[in-house]
Design a protein around this motif. Sequence first.
Motif, short mmCIF file in Angstrom:
data_model
loop_
_atom_site.label_atom_id
_atom_site.label_comp_id
_atom_site.label_asym_id
_atom_site.label_seq_id
_atom_site.Cartn_x
_atom_site.Cartn_y
_atom_site.Cartn_z
N LEU A 142 0.84 -1.19 0.00
CA LEU A 142 0.00 0.00 0.00
C LEU A 142 0.88 1.24 0.00
O LEU A 142 1.77 1.37 0.84
CB LEU A 142 -0.92 -0.01 1.23
N ASP A 143 0.66 2.11 -0.96
CA ASP A 143 1.39 3.37 -1.06
C ASP A 143 0.48 4.49 -0.55
O ASP A 143 -0.46 4.89 -1.23
CB ASP A 143 1.79 3.65 -2.51
N PRO A 144 0.73 5.02 0.67
CA PRO A 144 -0.16 6.04 1.23
C PRO A 144 -0.07 7.37 0.51
O PRO A 144 -1.00 8.17 0.61
CB PRO A 144 0.33 6.16 2.68
N GLU A 145 1.04 7.63 -0.21
CA GLU A 145 1.16 8.88 -0.94
C GLU A 145 0.36 8.85 -2.23
O GLU A 145 -0.41 9.76 -2.53
CB GLU A 145 2.64 9.16 -1.25
N GLY A 153 1.07 -8.19 -7.01
CA GLY A 153 1.61 -7.40 -8.12
C GLY A 153 0.55 -6.72 -8.97
O GLY A 153 0.89 -5.97 -9.88
N THR A 154 -0.73 -6.95 -8.68
CA THR A 154 -1.82 -6.35 -9.44
C THR A 154 -2.39 -5.15 -8.70
O THR A 154 -2.76 -5.27 -7.53
CB THR A 154 -2.96 -7.37 -9.67
N GLU A 155 -2.43 -4.00 -9.36
CA GLU A 155 -3.01 -2.82 -8.71
C GLU A 155 -4.53 -2.95 -8.69
O GLU A 155 -5.15 -3.28 -9.71
CB GLU A 155 -2.59 -1.55 -9.44
N LEU A 210 -9.62 -7.92 -3.37
CA LEU A 210 -8.35 -8.55 -3.00
C LEU A 210 -8.22 -9.93 -3.63
O LEU A 210 -7.14 -10.33 -4.07
CB LEU A 210 -8.25 -8.65 -1.48
N ALA A 211 -9.34 -10.65 -3.71
CA ALA A 211 -9.32 -12.00 -4.30
C ALA A 211 -9.01 -11.94 -5.80
O ALA A 211 -8.42 -12.88 -6.35
CB ALA A 211 -10.65 -12.69 -4.07
N LYS A 212 -9.39 -10.85 -6.45
CA LYS A 212 -9.06 -10.71 -7.87
C LYS A 212 -7.56 -10.52 -8.06
O LYS A 212 -7.00 -10.94 -9.06
CB LYS A 212 -9.82 -9.53 -8.46
N GLY A 213 -6.92 -9.88 -7.08
CA GLY A 213 -5.47 -9.70 -7.17
C GLY A 213 -4.72 -10.99 -6.93
O GLY A 213 -3.76 -11.31 -7.62
#
Length: 232
Positions: A142-145, A153-155, A210-213
């Motif tokens: 997770l990138d908070p910025e 690896g999947t956004e 999340l399951a799709k990732g």
Amino acid sequence: MADKLSILVVEDDDDISRLLCGVLRKDGHEPQPAYSGTEALLYLEQRPWALVLLDLMLPGKRGEELLETITARHGCPVIVISARDGREPKISALRTGADDYITKPFDLEEVSARVESVLRRHRRLPQQPGPRPPLRHKDLELDPEARTLTAGGTELALTAREFDIVALLMASPRKLFTKANLFESVWGEEFLGGGDNVVGVHISHLRSKLAKGNPEEEYIETIWGMGYRLKT
């Protein structure tokens, strides 16, 4: 009000659009009316928006389709304003990514209050000096910025509230959060009876994404009768 924010008002009824734009201007914002789903798409591609007020019954492109597009591609918060009453339309809109649902006919003061509530929740975390490091758990990053989350690896395309929920969990990976904890932290309001279902819907939707990732991994654990935490 310190911030003058751009808000897209997607409503095909001219009188209702004028009312909504009027209350937004009164609150110090900059509304932009769009009278069809197709017109709204053009505005969405042109610039970022702080919020979208979205009718569901639209010419050109249905409101449900537009909501899916906003959730997947733009990430700005959405308040649905619709004449469709009852439980099912509301649950469907929340599952698709809406941040709130207002039923027509509406009270303008309520619309104003709900708009400010969603905007406040969306920007509630104070800006900290210097970049905040990414949070990691299993194969989640997770990138908070940038307000992005990747799984395997999947956004993932998350709504503002879904991102805030997973950010809260990842910031305290060993903590058990009750529904009241999550609701009051993410929604910024007192936890009342309706908050129970709202939290459950958003957790369910977040789990599906999340399951799709990574369908082989489970990230959020339910402790029945108590709440949620990250699964180790």
